[in-house]
Write an enzyme that holds these catalytic residues in place. Structure first.
Site, PDB file in Angstrom:
ATOM      1  N   THR A 287       1.369 -43.622 -56.591  1.00 56.88           N
ATOM      2  CA  THR A 287       1.418 -44.239 -55.438  1.00 56.88           C
ATOM      3  C   THR A 287       1.760 -43.451 -54.110  1.00 56.88           C
ATOM      4  O   THR A 287       2.308 -42.279 -54.312  1.00 56.88           O
ATOM      5  CB  THR A 287       2.747 -45.231 -55.619  1.00 56.88           C
ATOM      6  OG1 THR A 287       3.482 -45.685 -54.439  1.00 56.88           O
ATOM      7  CG2 THR A 287       3.843 -44.239 -56.208  1.00 56.88           C
TER       8      THR A 287
ATOM      9  N   SER B 168      12.905 -44.498 -54.994  1.00 58.00           N
ATOM     10  CA  SER B 168      13.400 -45.460 -56.206  1.00 58.00           C
ATOM     11  C   SER B 168      13.211 -44.674 -57.343  1.00 58.00           C
ATOM     12  O   SER B 168      12.472 -43.823 -57.580  1.00 58.00           O
ATOM     13  CB  SER B 168      12.637 -46.730 -55.908  1.00 58.00           C
ATOM     14  OG  SER B 168      11.399 -46.745 -56.555  1.00 58.00           O
TER      15      SER B 168
ATOM     16  N   TYR C 151      11.411 -45.937 -59.721  1.00 57.18           N
ATOM     17  CA  TYR C 151       9.997 -46.044 -59.937  1.00 57.18           C
ATOM     18  C   TYR C 151       9.202 -44.992 -59.294  1.00 57.18           C
ATOM     19  O   TYR C 151       8.316 -44.178 -60.054  1.00 57.18           O
ATOM     20  CB  TYR C 151       9.495 -47.284 -59.474  1.00 57.18           C
ATOM     21  CG  TYR C 151       8.105 -47.458 -59.221  1.00 57.18           C
ATOM     22  CD1 TYR C 151       7.285 -47.332 -60.395  1.00 57.18           C
ATOM     23  CD2 TYR C 151       7.533 -47.691 -57.819  1.00 57.18           C
ATOM     24  CE1 TYR C 151       5.719 -47.668 -59.825  1.00 57.18           C
ATOM     25  CE2 TYR C 151       6.137 -47.698 -57.525  1.00 57.18           C
ATOM     26  CZ  TYR C 151       5.338 -47.787 -58.538  1.00 57.18           C
ATOM     27  OH  TYR C 151       4.072 -47.618 -58.423  1.00 57.18           O
ATOM     28  N   HIS C 152       9.558 -44.854 -58.066  1.00 54.97           N
ATOM     29  CA  HIS C 152       8.679 -43.680 -57.193  1.00 54.97           C
ATOM     30  C   HIS C 152       9.079 -42.397 -57.995  1.00 54.97           C
ATOM     31  O   HIS C 152       8.092 -41.442 -57.914  1.00 54.97           O
ATOM     32  CB  HIS C 152       9.081 -43.908 -55.772  1.00 54.97           C
ATOM     33  CG  HIS C 152       8.846 -44.910 -55.162  1.00 54.97           C
ATOM     34  ND1 HIS C 152       9.495 -45.936 -54.620  1.00 54.97           N
ATOM     35  CD2 HIS C 152       7.371 -45.381 -54.864  1.00 54.97           C
ATOM     36  CE1 HIS C 152       8.695 -46.897 -54.134  1.00 54.97           C
ATOM     37  NE2 HIS C 152       7.316 -46.650 -54.122  1.00 54.97           N
TER      38      HIS C 152
ATOM     39  N   LYS D   3       6.647 -41.603 -60.822  1.00 53.70           N
ATOM     40  CA  LYS D   3       5.249 -41.364 -60.454  1.00 53.70           C
ATOM     41  C   LYS D   3       5.369 -39.848 -59.768  1.00 53.70           C
ATOM     42  O   LYS D   3       4.346 -39.181 -59.888  1.00 53.70           O
ATOM     43  CB  LYS D   3       4.771 -42.282 -59.270  1.00 53.70           C
ATOM     44  CG  LYS D   3       4.729 -43.567 -59.737  1.00 53.70           C
ATOM     45  CD  LYS D   3       3.738 -43.596 -60.734  1.00 53.70           C
ATOM     46  CE  LYS D   3       3.523 -45.167 -61.389  1.00 53.70           C
ATOM     47  NZ  LYS D   3       2.069 -45.750 -60.933  1.00 53.70           N
TER      48      LYS D   3
END
Length: 412
Positions: free
Chosen positions: A154, A196, A198-199, A202
């Site tokens: 991302t 976040s 989530y980030h 990644k």
């Protein structure tokens, strides 16, 4: 690398091939002649049950989807129901038996808001995403096969602050001065600044890739993707049973799709904060094409991790809201921003690599925007309006992004 030189048909695993990006990618790769096998534990369907917010478009069971694809095209797609993050031995056995040439890795929890809902959701996202990525890398080495890993990352790993420069494709050239005054040129991964949990996962993926590439010469392409908009691709439009997901809820719906859906069902177009945030975007048709190009342009075992910025344009959120409002007549509502982020930012991104490989970008087009609006309108009766607002907040100080009713507005 010459695109034509690596265009032969391959056996390809698509991990997470039942999802918003994974399903159309699986169909596209099958349609262009590759032998595709989907591996998915159907966790996204279970999250639908948890959130009580189904896709706006009706999604058929996996068996129905695969049967419809074979009926329409004569092509078969294999399927294994495996939790890659938990069942390493089964995954490794299937890899050794099937011997894929490439593995496309979508098998991660993909929502930033969902990752911030609660400590439970934060821990699930970290456990699932990092274990899945590491198990894939470990299995590639363990199998002894020369497999090219293509991972969907991302743009959000870079954060959304103003960098003062175009964000490069993965690597930054730096100069270091030694104690003796000598100037040494180095290349480092571009610094991450995740916004976040989530980030953050990644961002960690990048380090796992760098290590396995350095230590075991695993061939890896990491696609730093922008926000995906659109619903269907040429393949998913072939039959109603093949239709792709259209997530509209506050956790999984992507911003432009949410705006178009909100306008289609008569809900206010909800802009978080000032709408001054700039984001990178890509149409779903370009997502599947980029994965195809990445597979065709695999790095050698001697090359470092290849990183592409998989986006085609950048826009301010407020400008998109105004565009959708003009197109649909929808009303814009400015609401609290559930995220902890700067109210405004600039974003400049390089995407030269995909352009050089032959991508002809699909940019925001009124016809395509209208197409998404028509899909939203067709299935508007399936929408649960209570699920539309973004209610997952980054900290206790943030407020949910819920628009005021007209009654509340008149009182204030």
């Amino acid at each position: 690398m010459n695109l034509e030189s690596n265009q032969s048909n391959k056996k390809i695993f698509v991990l997470g091939g039942d999802g918003f990006c994974g399903w159309p990618t699986s169909l596209h790769l099958s349609n262009v002649g590759h032998d595709v096998v989907i591996i998915d534990n159907l966790s996204r369907r279970n999250i639908d049950n948890e959130l009580e917010a189904e896709s706006l478009t009706p999604i058929q069971p996996m068996g129905t989807r695969l049967k419809a694809w074979e009926e329409k095209t004569g092509k078969q797609i294999g399927f294994y129901n495996i939790d890659i993050a938990e069942d390493y031995e089964t995954f490794l056995k299937v890899m050794q038996e099937e011997k894929p040439d490439a593995v496309v890795h979508f098998a991660e929890q993909r929502s930033a808001p969902y990752s911030m809902k609660s400590p439970k959701h934060k821990r699930y996202t970290v456990n699932n995403n990092l274990n899945a990525t590491h198990n894939v890398l470990c299995a590639i080495v363990d199998s002894g096969l020369d497999i090219h890993l293509v991972h969907l990352g991302t743009m959000g790993v870079y954060g959304y602050g103003t960098a003062g420069m175009k964000i490069p494709e993965g690597y930054l050239d730096v100069e270091v001065q030694t104690d003796t005054g000598e100037r040494v040129q180095q290349q480092v991964l571009y610094p991450t600044n995740p916004g976040s949990v989530y980030h953050m996962t990644k961002s960690q993926d990048q380090l796992l890739f760098q290590y396995y590439n350095k230590n075991d010469n695993v061939r890896i392409t990491d696609l730093h993707q922008g926000i995906v908009w659109g619903t269907n691709t040429e393949e998913t439009k072939m039959d109603d049973r093949l239709i792709n997901r259209f997530d509209y809820d506050g956790d999984y719906g992507t911003v432009l799709n949410r705006f178009l859906m909100q306008a289609a069902v008569g809900y206010p177009i909800t802009v978080h904060g000032t709408g001054g945030q700039t984001r990178a975007f890509i149409h779903i048709q370009d997502t599947v094409r980029c994965v195809e190009l990445a597979i065709a342009n695999a790095p050698t075992r001697e090359e470092q991790v290849m990183i592409f910025n998989q986006m085609t344009e950048t826009h301010r959120v407020n400008d998109l809201a105004k565009l959708v409002s003009k197109l649909t007549g929808g009303e814009i509502a400015y609401v609290s921003n559930p995220r902890k982020e700067a109210p405004e930012n600039d974003l400049h991104v390089k995407n030269d690599l995909f352009i050089s490989k032959g991508l002809n970008p699909t940019t925001l087009d009124e016809g395509l925007l209208q197409e998404v609006t028509e899909v939203a309108g067709k299935y508007a009766g399936r929408a649960d309006h209570s699920k539309i607002p973004a209610t997952s907040t980054w900290t206790k100080e943030q407020q949910p992004g819920i628009p005021e009713t007209k009654e509340e507005s008149s009182v204030n």
